[in-house]
Each structure stands twice: as structure tokens, then as C-alpha cells.
Write a protein that holds these residues in place. Structure first.
Motif, PDB file in Angstrom:
ATOM      1  N   LEU A  97       0.197   7.812   0.531  1.00 11.45           N
ATOM      2  CA  LEU A  97      -0.368   8.181   1.840  1.00 11.45           C
ATOM      3  C   LEU A  97      -1.884   7.983   1.857  1.00 11.45           C
ATOM      4  O   LEU A  97      -2.455   7.573   2.864  1.00 11.45           O
ATOM      5  N   SER A  98      -2.536   8.279   0.729  1.00 15.34           N
ATOM      6  CA  SER A  98      -3.992   8.093   0.663  1.00 15.34           C
ATOM      7  C   SER A  98      -4.346   6.613   0.781  1.00 15.34           C
ATOM      8  O   SER A  98      -5.308   6.247   1.464  1.00 15.34           O
ATOM      9  N   LEU A  99      -3.564   5.763   0.110  1.00 16.88           N
ATOM     10  CA  LEU A  99      -3.802   4.314   0.223  1.00 16.88           C
ATOM     11  C   LEU A  99      -3.602   3.847   1.663  1.00 16.88           C
ATOM     12  O   LEU A  99      -4.393   3.060   2.192  1.00 16.88           O
ATOM     13  N   ALA A 100      -2.530   4.347   2.284  1.00 18.30           N
ATOM     14  CA  ALA A 100      -2.260   3.959   3.672  1.00 18.30           C
ATOM     15  C   ALA A 100      -3.397   4.414   4.589  1.00 18.30           C
ATOM     16  O   ALA A 100      -3.806   3.690   5.500  1.00 18.30           O
ATOM     17  N   ALA A 101      -3.928   5.599   4.322  1.00 17.13           N
ATOM     18  CA  ALA A 101      -5.036   6.099   5.143  1.00 17.13           C
ATOM     19  C   ALA A 101      -6.297   5.269   4.914  1.00 17.13           C
ATOM     20  O   ALA A 101      -7.054   4.988   5.848  1.00 17.13           O
ATOM     21  N   ALA A 102      -6.528   4.861   3.661  1.00 16.94           N
ATOM     22  CA  ALA A 102      -7.703   4.037   3.360  1.00 16.94           C
ATOM     23  C   ALA A 102      -7.603   2.709   4.114  1.00 16.94           C
ATOM     24  O   ALA A 102      -8.566   2.240   4.732  1.00 16.94           O
ATOM     25  N   ARG A 103      -6.427   2.128   4.096  1.00 15.90           N
ATOM     26  CA  ARG A 103      -6.208   0.875   4.826  1.00 15.90           C
ATOM     27  C   ARG A 103      -6.406   1.093   6.326  1.00 15.90           C
ATOM     28  O   ARG A 103      -7.103   0.335   6.996  1.00 15.90           O
ATOM     29  N   ASP A 104      -5.797   2.156   6.816  1.00 16.38           N
ATOM     30  CA  ASP A 104      -5.842   2.464   8.256  1.00 16.38           C
ATOM     31  C   ASP A 104      -7.265   2.720   8.735  1.00 16.38           C
ATOM     32  O   ASP A 104      -7.609   2.445   9.879  1.00 16.38           O
ATOM     33  N   THR A 105      -8.106   3.258   7.820  1.00 15.53           N
ATOM     34  CA  THR A 105      -9.466   3.634   8.219  1.00 15.53           C
ATOM     35  C   THR A 105     -10.454   2.499   7.944  1.00 15.53           C
ATOM     36  O   THR A 105     -11.655   2.676   8.120  1.00 15.53           O
ATOM     37  N   ARG A 157       7.571   0.361   5.096  1.00 14.04           N
ATOM     38  CA  ARG A 157       7.519   0.275   3.631  1.00 14.04           C
ATOM     39  C   ARG A 157       7.040   1.584   3.007  1.00 14.04           C
ATOM     40  O   ARG A 157       7.487   1.972   1.929  1.00 14.04           O
ATOM     41  N   LEU A 158       6.145   2.257   3.704  1.00 12.19           N
ATOM     42  CA  LEU A 158       5.707   3.578   3.221  1.00 12.19           C
ATOM     43  C   LEU A 158       6.882   4.562   3.303  1.00 12.19           C
ATOM     44  O   LEU A 158       7.131   5.347   2.377  1.00 12.19           O
ATOM     45  N   LYS A 159       7.607   4.465   4.398  1.00 10.63           N
ATOM     46  CA  LYS A 159       8.785   5.334   4.577  1.00 10.63           C
ATOM     47  C   LYS A 159       9.794   5.071   3.456  1.00 10.63           C
ATOM     48  O   LYS A 159      10.348   6.005   2.867  1.00 10.63           O
TER      49      LYS A 159
END
Ligand code: NAP
Length: 356
Positions: free
Chosen positions: A202-210, A335-337
Motif C-alpha cells: 500500500l505504501s508503494l502504491a501511495a508513493a506511485r499515486d502521489t 494487482r494490488l487487490k
């Protein structure tokens, strides 16, 4: 019905004068004060560090782990692991709402509590008979109490409950990563240690998203490296033991051309990751210690001893909007799901098909 304190101090049995989180023992009496809410418990999600510690201490013997959890709840009136100091959270159905409760909940709402089990009065009534003691998610019957200042989220209807529970347990991580990146401005490099886990992915996804400039995921082995490649949010993937500081530094340096990460997020559910994280972080950088296995003295004295000019943040599990942000990341990213489904166990049935 009595008047409650919004912080739940009326529930503290001992030591007198502490808040519920610091208390040795809470009173889980089902009768609620006028600003409390009683929840019929359906499933606990044990904190990863707590479950790992209990499982290790009992050599993976599920029956012994179950007995240990029952003993903690019986003795403390809450699921507060005395070794790790951590808890987890739960899902259940609202059974009673005091007339002065500010939480906006109604009887019958299916909710996840977003405050730690370490401060939530809890009684277990089924002996955890439906749990084999081998996973973090624990089917359970009993009741829990929420205070005026507790937080709870009504469960989304489009995710299986066990999946939503796992996401909400670590929802503070992506929100904190997003906040840190917003504060730093564009162009930051983010390294996530323990990147294939729940809070890590989730942290990686947030880093990408931000809009992080580059992302690095550090994982334990090639199996997790393959999971991370499939997730697609890490520009660099390194395999290392997060508790080996020199190996972590060497591999992160090699991947980031010797510059270190601007933001490092520690999401490993085991102790001993402080020094590797410090060495992996650039001067002027920020380290988010989301892991409950973090040692404050090891982090603070380690940074001093390495003359590391880094800002170190304790991963406060609460950031406004954290639940909605984490759920949106998972709902919008198949993919995160998929990675989450893999972690919470294929044997777990979606809640819609479970008997409660
Ligand atoms: P998780 O899903 O189990 O992820 C942890 C990851 O770290 C796993 O991929 C694990 O690999 C990996 N790992 C373990 N030892 C490692 C090592 N020596 N080197 C490299 N990787 C290693 O855990 P989580 O649910 O994300 O929780 C992570 C941490 O956050 C826990 O300490 C938990 O207590 C904490 N937490 C904090 C808050 C808060 O509010 N701050 C809230 C909830 C949880 P394997 O799976 O192969 O072991």
C-alpha cells in the motif's frame, strides 16, 4: 446508563489514572455508557508483529497460539500483546449505541474499528473455536466497546470483509506516505522496506499515486520479488534481509546510484530494521517507522551514532481520510487487490458466504 469519558478512562481497571492503551487491564462490561458503542465481534485481525511473535514463541503450534490469545484477552480485557505492545483491529456489527455517541453509527451497521485492539475493551465468548491459530485473521464471537473518541468505518459492500479488514488494519501507512510526499514536494525517491507485505504494498502504491520520482521495494526473497514485479509499482526491486543493515545499505545504494532514498518506509513485521533503514536514507531524508516492531532507542541512538541527519516519524495509525484512501487504492488497482488476496489467505471465504 452512566456518563462516559470520550477517551474511555472509565474502562480502566489498572493502573488507575492511565488511558486505556497504557492500562494493564480494562473492564469489558457489556453495559455501555451514554457515549459508548457496543459491537458484536465477528472477526479479529491480529497485528502482524503480534501474530508473528506469538507464532514464533509457540513454535507455530496453532492450539497454543489460540490459548495464548484467549489468555491475553481474559487477563487484560483487551487483545494487547504484552511482548510486542501491539493489537490489531476487528470487524463486527453494532449492537447498541449510547444516546450521546458522536460516532454516527446505528444498530446493525457492519463496521471495522480503526482504533487499536490495545485500547478496545473486548470479551471473547466462543473460545475462538473456529480459528486454527495459524493466521492473523481470527473468526470470533464476543463484544467490544468503542468510546466517544474512537474511530470506526462502515465496511464497503464491494470488498470481501476479510480483505477490507486487512486493508483497514494498515490504512495509516499509505495516508502517511502521501502526506510526507506532499510536504516534501515533487521529485522524492521512496524506498519501502518489506514492500510485498500489506502496509508495504500500500505504501508503494501511495508513493506511485502521489508522484514519487522513483520507487524502490526491498523484499525478503525471490518469491516476494516476483510478487512485486507483478504489482508494478517498484522501479527498483532489491532482495535483502531487512535486519542486516550493511546488506540493506549496499543493495539500496547500488540501486539508487549511492544517493539513498529521500523517504524510507519500514513495513517489516519483525524487529531489527532500524539501522538498515537509516543507512538506506539520504541526508535530509525522512524515515517512516510504520512497523510496530520498531525500537525507539535503536532508531534514535542508531541515527545519532551514524551521524545521520534524518527525520524519523512514528507511523501514527491515524491520518484523516486514511480508510477511504487505502480502500480506494485497493479498489482501483486489481494487482494490488490480488496481492492482498494472496496474503490474507486463499482459504478464507469471502464474508458474504460465511456464517456469523
Ligand atoms: P505483513 O503484511 O506481514 O508484511 C511484512 C513484510 O515484511 C512481509 O512481506 C515479510 O515477509 C517481510 N519481512 C519479514 N521479515 C523480513 C526481513 N528480515 N527482511 C525483509 N522482509 C521481511 O505485515 P503488515 O500487516 O504490513 O504490518 C507490518 C508492520 O506494520 C507490523 O510491524 C505491524 O505491527 C505494523 N502496523 C503498524 C500500524 C500502525 O498504526 N503504525 C498498524 C498496523 C500494523 P514474509 O511474509 O515472507 O515474512
Amino acid at each position: 446508563m452512566s456518563k462516559g469519558s470520550p477517551v474511555g478512562s472509565q474502562r480502566v481497571v489498572s493502573p488507575a489514572g492511565t488511558l486505556p492503551q497504557a492500562a494493564d487491564r480494562l473492564d469489558p462490561n457489556p453495559e455501555i455508557a451514554d457515549d459508548e458503542v457496543r459491537v458484536g465481534v465477528e472477526r479479529l485481525n491480529l497485528d502482524a508483529a503480534s501474530f508473528r511473535q506469538l507464532s514464533t514463541a509457540h513454535g507455530g503450534d496453532g492450539a497454543a497460539v489460540r490459548a495464548a490469545v484467549l489468555d491475553i484477552v481474559e487477563r487484560r480485557g483487551k487483545m494487547h500483546n504484552p511482548v510486542t505492545g501491539s493489537g490489531g483491529m476487528l470487524i463486527g456489527t453494532v449492537e447498541a449505541v449510547g444516546p450521546d455517541s458522536p460516532l454516527g453509527l446505528a444498530v446493525g451497521d457492519k463496521i471495522a474499528t480503526l482504533v487499536s485492539l490495545t485500547l478496545t475493551p473486548l470479551t471473547i465468548t466462543d473460545g475462538l473455536a473456529r480459528w486454527d491459530g495459524r493466521s492473523e485473521q481470527v473468526p470470533a464471537a464476543g463484544h467490544a466497546i468503542l468510546f466517544g473518541r474512537s474511530i470506526a468505518a462502515v465496511l464497503p459492500s464491494d470488498l470481501p470483509e476479510h480483505l477490507a479488514l486487512a486493508v483497514l488494519d494498515v490504512c495509516g501507512a499509505p495516508a502517511l506516505v502521501r502526506r510526507v510526499l506532499h510536504r516534501r514536494g515533487p521529485g522524492a525517491t521512496v524506498a519501502v522496506i518489506g514492500a510485498a507485505g500489506k502496509s508495504g504494498s500500500l505504501s508503494l502504491a501511495a508513493a506511485r499515486d502521489t508522484g514519487a520520482k522513483a520507487t524502490l521495494g526491498l523484499v525478503r526473497d525471490e518469491i516476494e520479488a516476483a510478487q512485486l514485479r507483478r504489482l508494478g509499482h517498484a522501479d527498483h526491486i532489491v532482495v535483502a534481509d531487512a535486519t542486516d543493515p550493511l546488506a540493506v545499505a549496499r543493495k539500496v545504494d547500488a540501486a539508487l546510484d549511492g544517493r539513498g532514498a529521500d523517504v524510507t518506509v519500514v513495513c517489516v513485521d519483525a524487529p531489527g530494521c532500524e539501522h538498515g533503514a537509516i543507512l538506506a536514507t539520504a541526508d535530509g531524508g525522512t524515515i517512516v517507522f510504520f512497523s510496530m516492531a520498531t525500537s525507539f532507542p535503536a532508531a534514535a541512538l542508531g541515527a545519532e551514532g551514524l551521524a545521520a541527519d534524518v527525520e524519523m516519524l512514528i507511523g501514527n495509525g491515524y491520518v484523516p481520510g486514511h480508510a477511504a484512501y487505502a480502500l480506494a487504492l485497493v479498489q482501483g488497482d486489481p494487482r494490488l487487490k490480488e496481492l492482498f488476496i494472496g496474503r490474507v489467505g486463499a482459504h478464507e471465504q469471502p464474508a458474504e458466504t460465511e456464517e456469523h
